[in-house]
Design an enzyme around this catalytic site. Sequence first.
Site, PDB file in Angstrom:
ATOM      1  N   SER A  77      37.637  38.850  42.550  1.00 49.18           N
ATOM      2  CA  SER A  77      37.046  37.524  42.710  1.00 49.18           C
ATOM      3  C   SER A  77      35.756  37.513  43.519  1.00 49.18           C
ATOM      4  O   SER A  77      35.145  36.467  43.684  1.00 49.18           O
ATOM      5  CB  SER A  77      38.062  36.584  43.370  1.00 49.18           C
ATOM      6  OG  SER A  77      38.543  37.130  44.576  1.00 49.18           O
ATOM      7  N   THR A  78      35.326  38.643  44.040  1.00 52.07           N
ATOM      8  CA  THR A  78      34.057  38.696  44.755  1.00 52.07           C
ATOM      9  C   THR A  78      33.283  39.936  44.343  1.00 52.07           C
ATOM     10  O   THR A  78      33.848  40.894  43.828  1.00 52.07           O
ATOM     11  CB  THR A  78      34.247  38.746  46.291  1.00 52.07           C
ATOM     12  OG1 THR A  78      34.645  40.067  46.672  1.00 52.07           O
ATOM     13  CG2 THR A  78      35.289  37.746  46.757  1.00 52.07           C
TER      14      THR A  78
END
Length: 211
Positions: free
Chosen positions: A11-12
């Site tokens: 997610s990053t």
Amino acid sequence: MSQVVLYARVSTTDQTAAHQRTQAEAAGFAIDDVVADEGVSGVTTKLADRPGGRRLFDKLRRGDVLVVRWVDRLGRDYQDVTDTIREMMERGVVVRTVINNLTFDGATTDPMQKAVRDALISFMAATAEAQAEATREAQRAGIAHAKARDDAYRGRKPSYTRAQLDTVRAQLAQGVGVSAIARDTGLSRGAIYRIEADPAEAEAILARWGA
């Protein structure tokens, strides 16, 4: 032969599947394979609709162990998370988490252990959905806050991305320490403390910069 499979939803930009594998192995898991989804929203997309999620369902067999960082990796909301865990258990797959070292095993036969297990599944899934809703609400508040201010002055450009902010908020809700969050996201401890103190303003800063 059984296998231990790590499912990683990245997610990053700073959090890679390799990084999550390192974290899982540091927690004592002997990982045989990694299935990952990158750039897929965990809030809007069911696990079964993600490319990696579909591969996961095809890959896992009875006796296998599925490792995830936290139960929110396994679905977009309460129903999706609980359905996923229960389906895995029905298939004979054991689900384990890196955070808090939780184990969900369908082979449990003791009535009391089953009751505790099922209650824990419901509680963890509800927590994941509540955090997702809190994130959406903070986003709405941040956008409204940004619109209420003078658009001619946007202030300093944010030091974090949308994905990093979502990860910080999710991990704070899970009780993860600031130092660990800083390592996961690449953000400074100060930035994380500011996000924790005023999540609406953090959202507003992103909104003012169109991020």
